[in-house]
Design a protein around this motif. Structure first.
Motif, PDB file in Angstrom:
ATOM      1  N   SER A  72       0.808  -9.011  -4.486  1.00 37.61           N
ATOM      2  CA  SER A  72       1.084  -7.580  -4.486  1.00 37.61           C
ATOM      3  C   SER A  72       0.013  -6.869  -5.298  1.00 37.61           C
ATOM      4  O   SER A  72      -0.500  -7.417  -6.273  1.00 37.61           O
ATOM      5  N   SER A  73      -0.303  -5.642  -4.901  1.00 34.24           N
ATOM      6  CA  SER A  73      -1.274  -4.832  -5.632  1.00 34.24           C
ATOM      7  C   SER A  73      -0.546  -3.900  -6.597  1.00 34.24           C
ATOM      8  O   SER A  73       0.436  -3.257  -6.229  1.00 34.24           O
ATOM      9  N   VAL A  74      -1.067  -3.829  -7.813  1.00 33.75           N
ATOM     10  CA  VAL A  74      -0.536  -2.924  -8.831  1.00 33.75           C
ATOM     11  C   VAL A  74      -1.725  -2.165  -9.403  1.00 33.75           C
ATOM     12  O   VAL A  74      -2.716  -2.777  -9.797  1.00 33.75           O
ATOM     13  N   CYS A  75      -1.641  -0.837  -9.423  1.00 38.65           N
ATOM     14  CA  CYS A  75      -2.757  -0.025  -9.894  1.00 38.65           C
ATOM     15  C   CYS A  75      -2.261   1.056 -10.843  1.00 38.65           C
ATOM     16  O   CYS A  75      -1.287   1.754 -10.549  1.00 38.65           O
ATOM     17  N   PRO A  85       0.957   5.097 -13.276  1.00 38.34           N
ATOM     18  CA  PRO A  85       0.887   4.493 -11.939  1.00 38.34           C
ATOM     19  C   PRO A  85       0.073   5.357 -10.975  1.00 38.34           C
ATOM     20  O   PRO A  85       0.213   6.573 -10.960  1.00 38.34           O
ATOM     21  N   GLU A  87      -0.408   6.581  -7.415  1.00 35.28           N
ATOM     22  CA  GLU A  87       0.441   6.705  -6.230  1.00 35.28           C
ATOM     23  C   GLU A  87      -0.373   6.505  -4.954  1.00 35.28           C
ATOM     24  O   GLU A  87      -1.558   6.789  -4.918  1.00 35.28           O
ATOM     25  N   ASP A  90      -1.714   0.760  -1.190  1.00 32.92           N
ATOM     26  CA  ASP A  90      -1.011  -0.232  -0.378  1.00 32.92           C
ATOM     27  C   ASP A  90      -0.628  -1.368  -1.318  1.00 32.92           C
ATOM     28  O   ASP A  90      -1.490  -2.093  -1.806  1.00 32.92           O
ATOM     29  N   GLU A  91       0.652  -1.493  -1.615  1.00 36.10           N
ATOM     30  CA  GLU A  91       1.112  -2.503  -2.562  1.00 36.10           C
ATOM     31  C   GLU A  91       1.139  -3.908  -1.968  1.00 36.10           C
ATOM     32  O   GLU A  91       1.298  -4.884  -2.694  1.00 36.10           O
ATOM     33  N   LYS A  92       0.981  -4.018  -0.659  1.00 38.67           N
ATOM     34  CA  LYS A  92       0.952  -5.329  -0.004  1.00 38.67           C
ATOM     35  C   LYS A  92      -0.463  -5.883  -0.117  1.00 38.67           C
ATOM     36  O   LYS A  92      -1.318  -5.623   0.729  1.00 38.67           O
ATOM     37  N   TRP A 130      -6.561  -2.526 -12.126  1.00 41.63           N
ATOM     38  CA  TRP A 130      -6.112  -3.035 -10.825  1.00 41.63           C
ATOM     39  C   TRP A 130      -5.721  -4.490 -10.989  1.00 41.63           C
ATOM     40  O   TRP A 130      -6.495  -5.294 -11.488  1.00 41.63           O
ATOM     41  N   GLU A 132      -3.930  -7.886  -8.922  1.00 46.93           N
ATOM     42  CA  GLU A 132      -3.349  -8.576  -7.777  1.00 46.93           C
ATOM     43  C   GLU A 132      -2.408  -9.613  -8.376  1.00 46.93           C
ATOM     44  O   GLU A 132      -2.822 -10.469  -9.164  1.00 46.93           O
TER      45      GLU A 132
END
Length: 151
Positions: A72-75, A85, A87, A90-92, A130, A132
């Motif tokens: 999952s992507s977290v930014c 966060p 907004e 693409d969290e996938k 960023w 992953e």
């Protein structure tokens, strides 16, 4: 870790990244070889330029020593030491992988994603954090701090 110490840590990281102008690793077992922002090597630029109302493209080339079924992507944008966060990403994380998930150990992969920069965002300098993240263990595969500017 208490909030005061965490804020001091984030401010120090922000200062170090902004002074040196290159991406820095912040976690995970993967070895990151290259980071491109809008097609330009972040190590050769002072910062990643994020233009309001447009997509910014982030590309990361990496190799990991273990396999992952899904990520999952977290930014976050770190602004004044505070992670906010981002907004609309693409969290996938698997959507941006080449080759696609599952991610095999020892193989060079490229992750590519677009970040839409909203027109309402302020014109500021920040650090993009960023990550992953392994979808099953919630641990970082890789984490990067990238100096950036919203224009």
């Amino acid at each position: 870790m208490d909030k005061y110490i965490m804020n001091i840590f984030c401010i120090v990281v922000l200062f170090v990244v902004s002074v040196y102008g290159a991406w820095k690793p912040c976690g995970g077992p993967a070895t990151v070889a290259k980071v491109l922002c809008n097609g330009e090597d972040v190590n050769k630029k002072t910062e990643c330029i994020l233009t309001k109302g447009k997509n910014a493209t982030l590309q990361v080339t990496f190799k990991t020593t273990k396999g992952y079924k899904s990520v999952s992507s977290v930014c976050h944008g770190i602004i004044g030491g505070v992670p906010v966060p981002f907004e609309g990403i693409d969290e996938k994380g698997c959507d941006g992988m080449n080759p696609k998930c599952p991610i095999a150990a020892g193989i060079t992969e490229t992750f590519t994603t677009n970040i839409f920069v909203k027109s309402i965002y302020p014109s500021i300098r920040l650090v993009i954090k960023w990550e992953e993240v392994d979808a099953s263990s919630n641990e970082d595969m890789w984490c990067l701090l990238i100096p950036a500017q919203i224009k």
